[in-house]
Design a protein around this motif. Structure first.
Motif, PDB file in Angstrom:
ATOM      1  N   ILE A   1       0.227  -1.528  -0.064  1.00  0.00           N
ATOM      2  CA  ILE A   1      -0.089  -0.324   0.318  1.00  0.00           C
ATOM      3  C   ILE A   1       1.188   1.399  -0.043  1.00  0.00           C
ATOM      4  CG2 ILE A   1      -1.591   1.314   1.431  1.00  0.00           C
ATOM      5  CD1 ILE A   1      -2.625  -1.186  -0.320  1.00  0.00           C
ATOM      6  N   PHE A   2       1.898   1.229   0.470  1.00  0.00           N
ATOM      7  CA  PHE A   2       2.792   1.853   0.599  1.00  0.00           C
ATOM      8  C   PHE A   2       3.233   2.967  -0.229  1.00  0.00           C
ATOM      9  CE2 PHE A   2       6.858   4.549   1.831  1.00  0.00           C
ATOM     10  CZ  PHE A   2       6.450   5.490   2.487  1.00  0.00           C
ATOM     11  N   ASP A   3       3.771   1.835  -1.330  1.00  0.00           N
ATOM     12  CA  ASP A   3       4.463   1.983  -2.684  1.00  0.00           C
ATOM     13  C   ASP A   3       3.913   2.990  -3.558  1.00  0.00           C
ATOM     14  OD1 ASP A   3       6.536   1.226  -1.920  1.00  0.00           O
ATOM     15  OD2 ASP A   3       6.059  -0.736  -2.310  1.00  0.00           O
ATOM     16  N   THR A   4       1.672   2.983  -3.099  1.00  0.00           N
ATOM     17  CA  THR A   4       0.925   3.539  -4.296  1.00  0.00           C
ATOM     18  C   THR A   4       1.067   5.587  -3.604  1.00  0.00           C
ATOM     19  OG1 THR A   4      -0.951   2.890  -2.102  1.00  0.00           O
ATOM     20  CG2 THR A   4       0.290   0.857  -4.417  1.00  0.00           C
ATOM     21  N   LEU A   5       1.686   5.077  -2.207  1.00  0.00           N
ATOM     22  CA  LEU A   5       0.541   6.337  -1.970  1.00  0.00           C
ATOM     23  C   LEU A   5       1.751   7.770  -2.749  1.00  0.00           C
ATOM     24  CD1 LEU A   5       0.797   6.187   1.828  1.00  0.00           C
ATOM     25  CD2 LEU A   5      -0.505   5.904   0.208  1.00  0.00           C
ATOM     26  N   GLN A   6       1.283   8.456  -2.818  1.00  0.00           N
ATOM     27  CA  GLN A   6       2.122   9.723  -3.656  1.00  0.00           C
ATOM     28  C   GLN A   6       3.370  10.744  -3.108  1.00  0.00           C
ATOM     29  OE1 GLN A   6       1.522  11.260  -6.384  1.00  0.00           O
ATOM     30  NE2 GLN A   6      -0.395   9.378  -6.828  1.00  0.00           N
ATOM     31  N   PRO A   7       4.554  11.439  -3.070  1.00  0.00           N
ATOM     32  CA  PRO A   7       5.696  10.935  -2.808  1.00  0.00           C
ATOM     33  C   PRO A   7       5.524  11.752  -1.372  1.00  0.00           C
ATOM     34  CG  PRO A   7       5.970  11.537  -5.023  1.00  0.00           C
ATOM     35  CD  PRO A   7       4.682  10.763  -4.886  1.00  0.00           C
ATOM     36  N   ASP A   8       4.257  12.988  -1.537  1.00  0.00           N
ATOM     37  CA  ASP A   8       4.513  14.397  -0.225  1.00  0.00           C
ATOM     38  C   ASP A   8       3.951  13.435   0.601  1.00  0.00           C
ATOM     39  OD1 ASP A   8       5.457  16.365  -1.857  1.00  0.00           O
ATOM     40  OD2 ASP A   8       3.573  17.178  -2.520  1.00  0.00           O
ATOM     41  N   GLU A   9       2.885  12.838   0.514  1.00  0.00           N
ATOM     42  CA  GLU A   9       2.363  11.695   1.819  1.00  0.00           C
ATOM     43  C   GLU A   9       3.519  11.350   2.063  1.00  0.00           C
ATOM     44  OE1 GLU A   9      -0.143   9.610   4.513  1.00  0.00           O
ATOM     45  OE2 GLU A   9      -0.302  12.120   3.593  1.00  0.00           O
TER      46      GLU A   9
ATOM     47  N   ALA B   1      12.631   4.707  -0.114  1.00  0.00           N
ATOM     48  CA  ALA B   1      13.059   6.142   0.057  1.00  0.00           C
ATOM     49  C   ALA B   1      13.075   6.911   0.428  1.00  0.00           C
ATOM     50  CB  ALA B   1      14.522   6.402  -0.569  1.00  0.00           C
ATOM     51  N   MET B   2      11.347   7.534   0.394  1.00  0.00           N
ATOM     52  CA  MET B   2      10.822   8.471   0.816  1.00  0.00           C
ATOM     53  C   MET B   2      10.578   8.605   1.610  1.00  0.00           C
ATOM     54  SD  MET B   2      11.036  10.635  -1.676  1.00  0.00           S
ATOM     55  CE  MET B   2       9.636  11.480  -1.174  1.00  0.00           C
ATOM     56  N   ALA B   3      10.428   7.138   2.329  1.00  0.00           N
ATOM     57  CA  ALA B   3      10.152   7.326   4.234  1.00  0.00           C
ATOM     58  C   ALA B   3      11.154   7.629   5.177  1.00  0.00           C
ATOM     59  CB  ALA B   3       9.842   5.917   4.318  1.00  0.00           C
ATOM     60  N   ASP B   4      10.814   7.675   6.364  1.00  0.00           N
ATOM     61  CA  ASP B   4      12.098   8.188   7.262  1.00  0.00           C
ATOM     62  C   ASP B   4      12.984  10.096   6.801  1.00  0.00           C
ATOM     63  OD1 ASP B   4      11.346   5.857   8.654  1.00  0.00           O
ATOM     64  OD2 ASP B   4      12.771   5.106   7.130  1.00  0.00           O
ATOM     65  N   TYR B   5      11.948  10.363   5.686  1.00  0.00           N
ATOM     66  CA  TYR B   5      12.241  11.554   5.298  1.00  0.00           C
ATOM     67  C   TYR B   5      13.592  12.293   5.755  1.00  0.00           C
ATOM     68  CZ  TYR B   5      12.143  15.868   2.476  1.00  0.00           C
ATOM     69  OH  TYR B   5      12.557  17.486   1.736  1.00  0.00           O
ATOM     70  N   TRP B   6      13.208  12.611   6.840  1.00  0.00           N
ATOM     71  CA  TRP B   6      14.428  12.768   8.320  1.00  0.00           C
ATOM     72  C   TRP B   6      15.836  12.463   7.528  1.00  0.00           C
ATOM     73  CZ3 TRP B   6      17.996  10.431  11.537  1.00  0.00           C
ATOM     74  CH2 TRP B   6      16.916   9.304  11.593  1.00  0.00           C
ATOM     75  N   ARG B   7      16.141  10.915   7.657  1.00  0.00           N
ATOM     76  CA  ARG B   7      17.382  10.606   7.392  1.00  0.00           C
ATOM     77  C   ARG B   7      18.142  11.210   6.023  1.00  0.00           C
ATOM     78  NH1 ARG B   7      17.094   3.974   7.914  1.00  0.00           N
ATOM     79  NH2 ARG B   7      15.711   5.129   6.349  1.00  0.00           N
ATOM     80  N   GLU B   8      16.960  10.825   4.734  1.00  0.00           N
ATOM     81  CA  GLU B   8      18.032  11.460   3.955  1.00  0.00           C
ATOM     82  C   GLU B   8      17.508  13.287   4.225  1.00  0.00           C
ATOM     83  OE1 GLU B   8      19.827  11.187   0.066  1.00  0.00           O
ATOM     84  OE2 GLU B   8      19.123   9.570   1.146  1.00  0.00           O
TER      85      GLU B   8
ATOM     86  N   GLU C   1       7.202 -10.243  11.952  1.00  0.00           N
ATOM     87  CA  GLU C   1       7.453 -10.985  10.657  1.00  0.00           C
ATOM     88  C   GLU C   1       6.991  -9.772   9.350  1.00  0.00           C
ATOM     89  OE1 GLU C   1       7.295 -14.831   9.574  1.00  0.00           O
ATOM     90  OE2 GLU C   1       9.907 -15.225  10.845  1.00  0.00           O
ATOM     91  N   ASN C   2       5.568  -9.590   9.848  1.00  0.00           N
ATOM     92  CA  ASN C   2       4.551  -8.203   8.909  1.00  0.00           C
ATOM     93  C   ASN C   2       4.671  -7.293   8.989  1.00  0.00           C
ATOM     94  OD1 ASN C   2       3.679 -11.087   7.446  1.00  0.00           O
ATOM     95  ND2 ASN C   2       1.977 -10.871   9.105  1.00  0.00           N
ATOM     96  N   LEU C   3       5.225  -6.594  10.309  1.00  0.00           N
ATOM     97  CA  LEU C   3       5.171  -5.482  11.365  1.00  0.00           C
ATOM     98  C   LEU C   3       6.289  -4.957  10.640  1.00  0.00           C
ATOM     99  CD1 LEU C   3       3.682  -5.566  14.514  1.00  0.00           C
ATOM    100  CD2 LEU C   3       3.166  -4.405  12.650  1.00  0.00           C
ATOM    101  N   ALA C   4       8.122  -5.617  10.492  1.00  0.00           N
ATOM    102  CA  ALA C   4       8.601  -5.438   9.588  1.00  0.00           C
ATOM    103  C   ALA C   4       8.409  -5.010   8.548  1.00  0.00           C
ATOM    104  CB  ALA C   4       9.729  -6.426   9.649  1.00  0.00           C
ATOM    105  N   LYS C   5       8.071  -5.015   7.756  1.00  0.00           N
ATOM    106  CA  LYS C   5       7.790  -4.542   6.203  1.00  0.00           C
ATOM    107  C   LYS C   5       6.407  -3.532   5.937  1.00  0.00           C
ATOM    108  CE  LYS C   5       8.538  -9.356   3.950  1.00  0.00           C
ATOM    109  NZ  LYS C   5       9.197  -9.605   5.378  1.00  0.00           N
ATOM    110  N   THR C   6       6.065  -3.075   7.345  1.00  0.00           N
ATOM    111  CA  THR C   6       4.965  -2.020   7.149  1.00  0.00           C
ATOM    112  C   THR C   6       5.577  -0.885   7.199  1.00  0.00           C
ATOM    113  OG1 THR C   6       4.221  -2.308   9.676  1.00  0.00           O
ATOM    114  CG2 THR C   6       3.089  -3.307   8.279  1.00  0.00           C
ATOM    115  N   TYR C   7       4.790   0.470   7.438  1.00  0.00           N
ATOM    116  CA  TYR C   7       5.217   1.649   7.298  1.00  0.00           C
ATOM    117  C   TYR C   7       4.430   2.299   8.336  1.00  0.00           C
ATOM    118  CZ  TYR C   7       8.311   1.086   3.492  1.00  0.00           C
ATOM    119  OH  TYR C   7       9.486   0.630   2.884  1.00  0.00           O
ATOM    120  N   GLY C   8       4.513   3.253   8.872  1.00  0.00           N
ATOM    121  CA  GLY C   8       3.898   3.849  10.186  1.00  0.00           C
ATOM    122  C   GLY C   8       3.833   5.766  10.089  1.00  0.00           C
TER     123      GLY C   8
END
Length: 240
Positions: A103-111, A212-219, A142-149
């Protein structure tokens, strides 16, 4: 004009808030009656309790223990009521939404900028299911490790706020070990070892491709926040 609220850990003026009144007998009776007569169906759908840590995006030195009471909407989407403890006096401090990598990969970059990954948080042993054996929790981990919050904190109790003051703060998942004293306090409470748990999770993998868009602060070395400001109200049709 933007409103100003303490954002750097400063405590709101305690004199601005009157002392809380204890529950009256009438209020207690009303609550008990409502509990017996009403269904409270959404609350009863909460099926998991996870304990972890979160960091304020605008100040990574502010790290807090968080307790997430999880409702599974479907296989790709979870919603969590987040408290500052699992005691009866626990305060509701925010909400987190969790989506699968699909699902996360379908979101817009700003989201996507507003979301964080969970892989390190789980692999490091920081996220646990209190009082649940690791072997039982392993499939869910194992499921949660592949998720985004996406976690909005609405009540900054760690700075001493007596009420939810100011706009919500976007929270980050730990991408490194949190303060030793916080981890030790939790280990002592639940009679567990985060170090031992970490050693047992070496085979848990994150998403095949960490977005790469997740954890925006890191990049980008920047945080994302909200300011409250006055704006024009949209016109609405008035009915007699």
């Amino acid at each position: 004009m933007a409103s100003t609220y303490p954002t750097d850990g400063a405590t709101a003026e305690k004199n601005d808030i009157p002392h809380e009144k204890p529950l009256s007998l009438g209020t207690k009776m009303l609550d008990k009656g409502a509990e017996m007569l009403q269904s409270l169906k959404p609350i009863k759908q909460m099926s998991q309790h996870t304990c972890t840590f979160a960091l304020y995006s605008q100040d990574m030195s502010r790290q807090i223990e968080t307790h997430h009471f999880v409702t599974r909407i479907n296989q790709d989407f979870l919603q969590c009521a987040v408290y500052d403890s699992d005691d009866t006096s626990g305060r509701l401090i925010g909400v987190e939404y969790i989506v699968s990598d699909r699902i996360f990969d379908t979101l817009q970059p700003d989201e996507q900028k507003l979301w964080h990954s969970h892989a390190f948080e789980i692999q490091s042993g920081l996220l646990v299911h209190p009082r649940i054996p690791e072997a039982v929790a392993k499939p869910e981990l194992e499921n949660l490790a592949k998720t985004y919050g996406k976690f909005w904190c609405t009540w900054q109790t760690d700075r001493g706020d007596k009420l939810p003051i100011g706009p919500p703060s976007l929270m980050m998942s730990p991408q490194c070990m949190v303060k030793e004293e916080l981890v030790k306090k939790r280990d002592d409470k639940y009679n567990m070892s985060t170090t031992a748990i970490r050693g047992s999770r070496t085979d848990i993998m994150g998403p095949d491709r960490l977005n790469a868009m997740a954890d925006y602060w890191r990049e980008h070395k920047k945080c994302l926040g909200i300011e409250v400001e006055s704006t024009e109200m949209k016109k609405m049709t008035m009915f007699p």
